[in-house]
Design a protein around this motif. Structure first.
Motif, mmCIF file in Angstrom:
data_model
loop_
_atom_site.group_PDB
_atom_site.id
_atom_site.type_symbol
_atom_site.label_atom_id
_atom_site.label_comp_id
_atom_site.label_asym_id
_atom_site.label_seq_id
_atom_site.Cartn_x
_atom_site.Cartn_y
_atom_site.Cartn_z
ATOM 1 N N GLU A 70 0.890 -1.257 -0.084
ATOM 2 C CA GLU A 70 -0.069 0.013 0.007
ATOM 3 C C GLU A 70 0.835 1.140 -0.243
ATOM 4 O OE1 GLU A 70 -3.124 0.376 2.913
ATOM 5 O OE2 GLU A 70 -3.683 -1.712 2.341
ATOM 6 N N PHE A 77 -5.928 0.224 -0.243
ATOM 7 C CA PHE A 77 -6.509 -1.118 0.197
ATOM 8 C C PHE A 77 -5.474 -1.970 -0.424
ATOM 9 C CE2 PHE A 77 -8.204 -1.880 -4.253
ATOM 10 C CZ PHE A 77 -8.596 -0.588 -4.373
ATOM 11 N N ARG A 97 -7.369 7.076 -0.474
ATOM 12 C CA ARG A 97 -7.624 5.689 -0.261
ATOM 13 C C ARG A 97 -6.954 4.749 -0.475
ATOM 14 N NH1 ARG A 97 -13.429 4.429 -0.278
ATOM 15 N NH2 ARG A 97 -12.538 2.512 0.391
ATOM 16 N N LYS A 102 -12.372 -4.026 -6.889
ATOM 17 C CA LYS A 102 -12.378 -3.113 -5.703
ATOM 18 C C LYS A 102 -12.015 -1.698 -6.362
ATOM 19 C CE LYS A 102 -11.675 -2.176 -1.096
ATOM 20 N NZ LYS A 102 -12.787 -1.726 -0.411
#
Ligand SMILES: Cc1cn([C@H]2C[C@H](O)[C@@H](COP(=O)(O)OP(=O)(O)OP(=O)(O)O)O2)c(=O)[nH]c1=O
Length: 185
Positions: free
Chosen positions: A45, A117, A115, A176
């Motif tokens: 990430e 993930f 964001r 996603k």
């Protein structure tokens, strides 16, 4: 909303385009970190964020997507091989065993909302002797791929089975990514 994929990976481009997303590509100049003391998911990430940030800084009007794929075995990340000898050493290490592939993704939205993930896939390799590795290298180019293999390029020669998403191994967990882009910010 303008969308930029901050990546030089043709696989990521292909996967995002197949999902029907309209985007531009700007290759990120960011340097990756390969530090085994950082937990795998955090490392992927973080690298994704570094790649996205380096492009977002001069494209504040766009949602910028960065991604990083690492192969993790024996408590260490494998990035891309340095040369063909290194590629061979990586496949010797992966042969007959299981490893984890992590793809981290970071989307930086206009206004600076971040964001992050990741997705994990377990990949179980077939036993690989030298002849099989040579055969594989005749069919696929290992040099631009984490762990020296591409599951999408004659993967049946080396992969027994996977648990999790195929596209995550290829470099982008697309469902996603689309969900996060749709949610926006
Ligand atoms: C494990 C695996 C990796 N890969 C590829 C996906 C990524 O392109 C590459 C991992 O390296 P990355 O450093 O994640 O990506 P990249 O340098 O190719 O592109 P960028 O940093 O500009 O986004 O390995 C496959 O294509 N198939 C596979 O099975």
């Amino acid at each position: 909303m303008k969308i930029i994929l901050a990546s030089g990976s043709p696989r990521r481009r292909e996967l995002l385009a197949e999902a029907g997303v309209l985007f531009e590509v700007i290759v990120s100049p960011a340097e990756e970190i390969h530090d085994a003391s950082i937990p795998l998911s955090e490392l992927c990430e973080k690298n994704a964020e570094l790649k996205a940030e380096a492009v977002a800084v001069s494209n504040a009007d766009a949602a910028v997507i960065g991604a990083d794929t690492l192969v993790w075995i024996d408590g260490e990340p494998l990035g891309k091989p340095k040369d063909m000898d290194d590629a061979r050493a990586m496949l010797r290490k992966l042969g007959g065993r299981s490893h984890t592939v992590c793809t981290g993704v970071c989307v930086i939205f206009p206004g600076g909302v971040v964001r992050r993930f990741h997705d994990l896939t377990a990949v179980h390799f077939l036993p690989l002797d030298e002849a099989r590795i040579s055969e594989y290298f005749e069919k696929a180019n290992p040099l631009d791929k984490a762990g020296a293999y591409g599951i999408q390029e004659s993967g049946e020669l080396i992969v027994d089975r996977i648990e999790g998403a195929f596209d995550n191994v290829m470099g982008l967990p697309v469902a996603k990514v689309v969900e996060v882009l749709k949610a926006g910010f």
